[in-house]
Design a protein around this motif. Structure first.
Motif, PDB file in Angstrom:
ATOM      1  N   SER A 111      40.306 108.973  26.566  1.00 32.61           N
ATOM      2  CA  SER A 111      40.680 107.522  26.130  1.00 32.61           C
ATOM      3  C   SER A 111      42.111 107.666  25.887  1.00 32.61           C
ATOM      4  O   SER A 111      42.503 108.393  25.077  1.00 32.61           O
TER       5      SER A 111
ATOM      6  N   CYS B 188      36.482 110.982  31.104  1.00 37.91           N
ATOM      7  CA  CYS B 188      36.192 109.861  30.201  1.00 37.91           C
ATOM      8  C   CYS B 188      37.306 109.886  28.918  1.00 37.91           C
ATOM      9  O   CYS B 188      37.092 109.281  28.104  1.00 37.91           O
TER      10      CYS B 188
ATOM     11  N   LYS C 128      43.654 105.581  23.781  1.00 32.08           N
ATOM     12  CA  LYS C 128      43.954 105.183  22.562  1.00 32.08           C
ATOM     13  C   LYS C 128      43.585 106.324  21.623  1.00 32.08           C
ATOM     14  O   LYS C 128      44.124 106.329  20.354  1.00 32.08           O
TER      15      LYS C 128
END
Length: 285
Positions: free
Chosen positions: A211, A209, A213
């Motif tokens: 990210s 999971c 960003k």
């Protein structure tokens, strides 16, 4: 065997030298977006495994899932990495992606006899990944587990089962795995049913999971939480915030723990692994 280290590029103090109980790594080492983000710009591609193995403590090899490797290839990987480093291997898909698992004997034998023991002490767990459509059939699955060897040559084998269908979330499956003293993968992905039941003397997590960003893939708080969970596993305990099918985990004084940042925002996987390793080192785990 300790490899040479190109000056200024290779970490002279790899975390793997400390032989931690918690191993942290990524899936593979060849990924173009890692060049210039994880790998230094001047690093030759032929040195990527050596570099990665001095920054991390383990790597899960995915290529073995798609095709058998030669003994010389395993020996080359062994010699390019420092003492104490560990390779986890994804087992051949020809054994797991079939309707009748009881008929997988020949594929299992070809894989375990393909030269994997050339990795020597760097041979870690073997991951047997099943299709998302594979439904739990107790008799067929037990026939498969019975075919997985405990040893090859003089090497003890550690098996990990990655099941991806909700039908496996049953006490019958947990009891079966514990009987054969194997592990099951825990993943944080919402795409697959997952449970953190402990069946043997090691734990195995595949974290998916990340990210893109975030530079480290996971938020600092999330990495802190995984540090606590990994340390709890290593010390023989059970993280109470992870889902389980059966509340009675396999007792262990200490456990080896393997945590791999896989998939998700793959470009962030190395930094997520580095972040977790740094936290664990502070704890002495």
């Amino acid at each position: 065997m300790t490899t040479s280290r190109p000056a200024s590029l290779i970490n002279p103090n790899p975390p793997s030298v400390e032989r931690p109980r918690v191993r942290v790594g990524i899936g593979g080492w060849t990924f173009e977006p890692w060049r210039g983000t994880f790998y230094p710009d001047r690093l030759p591609q032929s040195k990527e495994l050596e570099y990665a193995s001095h920054e991390l403590t383990a790597i899960e090899i995915n290529g073995t899932y798609y095709g058998l490797q030669k003994p010389a290839t395993f020996a080359k990987w062994r010699d390019e990495t420092p003492d104490g480093f560990i390779f986890s291997l994804k087992a051949t898909r020809y054994a797991t992606n079939r309707r009748v698992l009881a008929e997988a004997g020949d594929s299992i034998d070809r894989f375990v006899q393909s030269g994997i023991t050339e990795l020597g002490p760097k041979l870690g767990p073997i991951v047997w990944q099943f299709a998302t459509t594979k439904v739990f059939d107790a008799d067929d699955f037990e026939a498969f587990l019975a075919r997985l060897p405990n040893k090859i040559d003089s090497h003890t084998l550690r098996h990990v089962l990655e099941v991806r269908h909700a039908s496996f979330m049953t006490p019958d499956f947990v009891k079966l795995v514990r009987r054969y003293k194997m592990a099951t993968v825990f993943t944080d992905s919402p795409d697959y049913p997952s449970f953190a039941d402990l069946h043997t003397d090691f734990a195995y997590a595949r974290l998916m999971c990340a990210s893109e960003k975030r530079k480290t893939g996971y938020a600092p708080k999330a990495l802190d939480e995984w540090t606590e969970r990994a340390a709890t596993w290593a010390n023989g305990g059970t993280p109470e915030d992870l889902p389980r099918v059966d509340k009675k985990d396999k007792a262990a004084r200490k456990r080896d723990v393997f945590v791999f940042f896989i998939n998700g925002a793959k470009v962030r996987a190395p930094e997520a692994a580095r972040g977790l390793i740094a936290r664990l080192r502070k704890r002495g785990a």
